[in-house]
Design a protein around this motif. Structure first.
Motif, PDB file in Angstrom:
ATOM      1  N   ASN A 229      62.536 -55.861  68.253  1.00 40.80           N
ATOM      2  CA  ASN A 229      62.567 -54.516  67.671  1.00 40.80           C
ATOM      3  C   ASN A 229      63.756 -54.386  66.729  1.00 40.80           C
ATOM      4  O   ASN A 229      64.762 -55.099  66.885  1.00 40.80           O
ATOM      5  CB  ASN A 229      62.680 -53.443  68.768  1.00 40.80           C
ATOM      6  CG  ASN A 229      61.374 -53.241  69.509  1.00 40.80           C
ATOM      7  OD1 ASN A 229      60.329 -53.017  68.912  1.00 40.80           O
ATOM      8  ND2 ASN A 229      61.429 -53.344  70.835  1.00 40.80           N
ATOM      9  N   GLY A 230      63.649 -53.467  65.781  1.00 43.19           N
ATOM     10  CA  GLY A 230      64.785 -53.173  64.903  1.00 43.19           C
ATOM     11  C   GLY A 230      65.071 -54.283  63.915  1.00 43.19           C
ATOM     12  O   GLY A 230      64.246 -55.142  63.638  1.00 43.19           O
ATOM     13  N   THR A 231      66.296 -54.255  63.404  1.00 43.89           N
ATOM     14  CA  THR A 231      66.748 -55.236  62.409  1.00 43.89           C
ATOM     15  C   THR A 231      68.083 -55.794  62.875  1.00 43.89           C
ATOM     16  O   THR A 231      68.894 -55.074  63.451  1.00 43.89           O
ATOM     17  CB  THR A 231      66.924 -54.551  61.033  1.00 43.89           C
ATOM     18  OG1 THR A 231      65.684 -53.947  60.674  1.00 43.89           O
ATOM     19  CG2 THR A 231      67.317 -55.544  59.961  1.00 43.89           C
ATOM     20  N   ILE A 232      68.301 -57.070  62.613  1.00 43.02           N
ATOM     21  CA  ILE A 232      69.584 -57.691  62.974  1.00 43.02           C
ATOM     22  C   ILE A 232      70.252 -58.151  61.684  1.00 43.02           C
ATOM     23  O   ILE A 232      69.610 -58.712  60.796  1.00 43.02           O
ATOM     24  CB  ILE A 232      69.363 -58.844  63.988  1.00 43.02           C
ATOM     25  CG1 ILE A 232      70.683 -59.299  64.583  1.00 43.02           C
ATOM     26  CG2 ILE A 232      68.601 -60.005  63.395  1.00 43.02           C
ATOM     27  CD1 ILE A 232      70.525 -60.093  65.868  1.00 43.02           C
ATOM     28  N   ARG A 233      71.583 -57.873  61.572  1.00 48.02           N
ATOM     29  CA  ARG A 233      72.300 -58.168  60.319  1.00 48.02           C
ATOM     30  C   ARG A 233      73.593 -58.920  60.595  1.00 48.02           C
ATOM     31  O   ARG A 233      74.182 -58.802  61.672  1.00 48.02           O
ATOM     32  CB  ARG A 233      72.672 -56.857  59.595  1.00 48.02           C
ATOM     33  CG  ARG A 233      71.511 -56.022  59.149  1.00 48.02           C
ATOM     34  CD  ARG A 233      71.965 -54.770  58.401  1.00 48.02           C
ATOM     35  NE  ARG A 233      70.830 -53.915  58.073  1.00 48.02           N
ATOM     36  CZ  ARG A 233      70.310 -53.032  58.909  1.00 48.02           C
ATOM     37  NH1 ARG A 233      70.839 -52.863  60.124  1.00 48.02           N
ATOM     38  NH2 ARG A 233      69.277 -52.297  58.531  1.00 48.02           N
TER      39      ARG A 233
END
Length: 608
Positions: A229-233
């Motif tokens: 889920n979501g975004t990783i940066r």
């Protein structure tokens, strides 16, 4: 939301059914390599031992592009000893390709890996491989796979799985047995059409489960997993939580992020749902950890890896020749190396003992531990190991339980009687027997794990190298009673020195020698196998007494039989419970645990 531009698959199969070769072809035909590039076979087996033995030990990630869709592929091991690798990577994928040999059909490990995939409700594409084999029987194999799916309680969707018929070696695939194939396109199309796209919510908080750990001397531990889920940066502040450790809550920072492209890792700035990525810069990241946003720390459930069933003691080498050949010889070196192995091997257990000189190492099987020993040996370590022993348990009534294995054996018809008799003495019970044709019989046994310790070498001798034995852990069952491992004794060196032809000539009458002339020996070192059951001490350093008178034949050369040089596996199989295997970068020596002859006899008397 679905990411239609990504497919995540794992390739699972029994050992030697052609998974890695299949990945080679998918890489080649997707344009990863230049048309004129010279590519070695089994390119995914990057480890030297993997290439030598022709087996996959560690799961590997790669990715190919096909018609604008990125296919992340995980090549998994097929050997039962490395089943822990298979269990954990299935969390990263949305479907599997089950590779089955067109002649052998489903084997023990096929059942194990397929069961794991079905338990996780993963869709299955069945790839019947090695269609170019002259004895291939694809129609029967399809029926056998369907029977296996029914036996494993597959649901209707899983039973309705597509079948692809391939020759990975030739780079061909087809959807029907009668089709004329030209390339791997039918398999690519089946992956795109049948394997679902990864799901997730890109607007939710970051959530990513670490399923694999890689290790690099320069950047340390590298966590690999799928963004759920979501975004990783890069430079993002996250927390590590763990489903099996509710108290864990570590604040960390993402320093580098990578995606897979062909055989390379490409550095990226961010990734979103469905992407399989590698993360470096988190020192103590573990398999099963979930990377989350600090605001919503929610761990993703992760199944516990199956427990080890076999153990060995790794000891600091204390023989008279200790420290002469190895680079790393101390207790600290040994401890650091064994605990470092835990960074990447989830199926391994390392325990400290009462003494700092010895460590108990537990694994899935003899092969699992022998690969670790061989790796350490090549890195310059010097140590000794004990005979493998099984790990027992107790039931609620206090009764002793031991690990049981399912053994499936294919042997020429004339040897089946010998194998049945031998496994009977090792407490094996025959469950099934049928003639497969081509002069072969398939035997199925339930046998204690300890009954198989040290048996493979004898099995190859008994079947004249024509038998195939596959084993897999079945369950813990009631203790079956004592088993006699070895019917022969050892020839033990009587004194320290260098082996001499004259001494060896006299010793070879007693049995089979493991050494030739000019080899350093010490008192208590095993230099051969006695033909009888008891141990015998021999003096292989003995020189011929010189006299003034000579017989006509006195100077005739003494003829020595060539020594039997044991490989690592053969040596591990040969050693008895009162012996150790001394492992150095250049030598393998078998020795008695108690080197002194008098103390050894006293210890034996006390046990009686």
């Amino acid at each position: 939301m679905n990411r239609e531009d990504i497919r995540n698959i794992a390739i699972i199969a029994h050992v030697d059914h052609g998974k890695t070769t299949l990945v080679d072809e998918l890489l080649k035909q997707s344009g990863v390599f230049r048309s004129n590039q010279n590519v070695m076979d089994r390119v995914m087996d990057s480890n030297a031992i993997e290439r030598e033995r022709g087996i996959t030990i560690l799961a590997k990630n790669t990715a190919v592009m096909y018609n604008g869709v990125k296919i992340n592929i995980i090549d998994t091991p097929g050997h039962a000893d490395f089943g822990g690798e298979v269990e954990r990577v299935l969390k990263m994928v949305n479907g599997v390709i089950l590779v089955v040999d067109a002649f052998e059909g489903p084997m023990p490990q096929t059942k194990f890996v397929l069961k794991k995939a079905l338990e996780m409700s993963l869709p299955v594409i069945v790839c019947v491989n090695k269609m170019d084999r002259p004895e291939a029987r694809p129609a029967e194999v399809v029926d056998e796979v369907l029977e296996l799916l029914i036996e494993l309680d597959a649901n209707e969707d899983q039973l309705d799985c597509p079948f692809v018929f391939a020759s990975a070696k030739a780079g061909l695939a087809k959807l029907s047995i009668d089709d004329e194939p030209s390339d791997m396109k039918p398999l690519f199309d089946t992956i795109i059409n049948y394997i679902p796209a990864p799901e997730g919510d890109p607007k939710k908080s970051t959530q990513m489960l670490i399923s694999t750990i890689d290790f690099n001397e320069y950047v340390g531990r590298i966590g690999i997993g799928k963004v759920d889920n979501g975004t990783i940066r890069v430079n993002q502040d996250v927390v590590l939580v763990n489903h099996h450790d509710p108290d864990q809550f570590k604040k960390v920072k993402i320093s580098k992020l990578y995606e897979f492209e062909g055989l390379k890792r490409i550095e990226i700035e961010e990734a979103t749902i469905g992407s399989i990525v590698a993360i470096s810069g988190i020192a103590d990241i573990r398999i099963g950890d979930t990377i989350c946003s600090p605001e919503h720390p929610e761990a993703i459930p992760f199944q516990k890896i199956s427990e080890p069933t076999i153990a060995m003691y790794f000891n600091v080498n204390d023989s008279p020749l200790a420290g002469t050949e190895g680079k790393y010889v101390t207790s600290r070196h040994l401890r650091d190396r064994l605990f470092r192995e835990l960074n990447t091997d989830v199926s391994l257990r390392v325990e400290e003992t009462d003494t700092t000189e010895s460590f108990k190492v537990s694994g899935r099987g003899e092969l699992h531990l022998s690969v670790l020993i061989e790796n350490m040996r090549r890195e310059g370590f010097e140590f000794s190991v004990s005979k493998a022993e099984v790990l027992y348990k107790e039931d609620e009534n206090g009764k002793k339980l031991e690990p049981m294995e399912r053994a499936i054996i294919d042997v020429p018809d004339e040897f089946s009687g010998t194998i049945i008799q031998e496994l009977g003495t090792r407490k094996g019970e025959m469950i099934n027997m049928h003639v497969t044709g081509n002069g072969y019989t398939r035997l199925e046994f339930s046998i204690p794990s300890r009954g198989l310790i040290g048996y493979r070498g004898q099995f190859m001798t008994d079947t004249k190298g024509n038998g195939i034995m596959n084993t897999i852990f079945d369950c813990y069952g009631p203790y079956k009673g004592d088993i006699q491992y070895r019917k022969t004794g050892s020839l033990i060196a009587f004194e320290a020195g260098e082996s001499i032809t004259y001494g060896l000539y006299n010793a070879q009458e007693r049995g089979v020698l493991f050494i030739g002339p000019g080899v350093k020996v010490y008192s208590g070192m095993v230099i051969g196998q006695n033909a009888k059951a008891e141990d015998i001490e021999v003096n292989v350093c003995k020189r011929k007494q010189l006299t003034n008178t000579r017989a006509a034949s006195a100077d005739d050369a003494l003829r020595l039989s060539p020594p039997k040089v044991l490989s690592l596996e053969q040596a591990l199989e040969f050693i008895e419970t009162d012996e150790l295997l001394e492992v150095t970068p250049s030598s393998l020596r078998i020795r008695k645990k108690i080197l002194d002859s008098t103390l050894r006899m006293r210890s034996k008397r006390n046990k009686q």
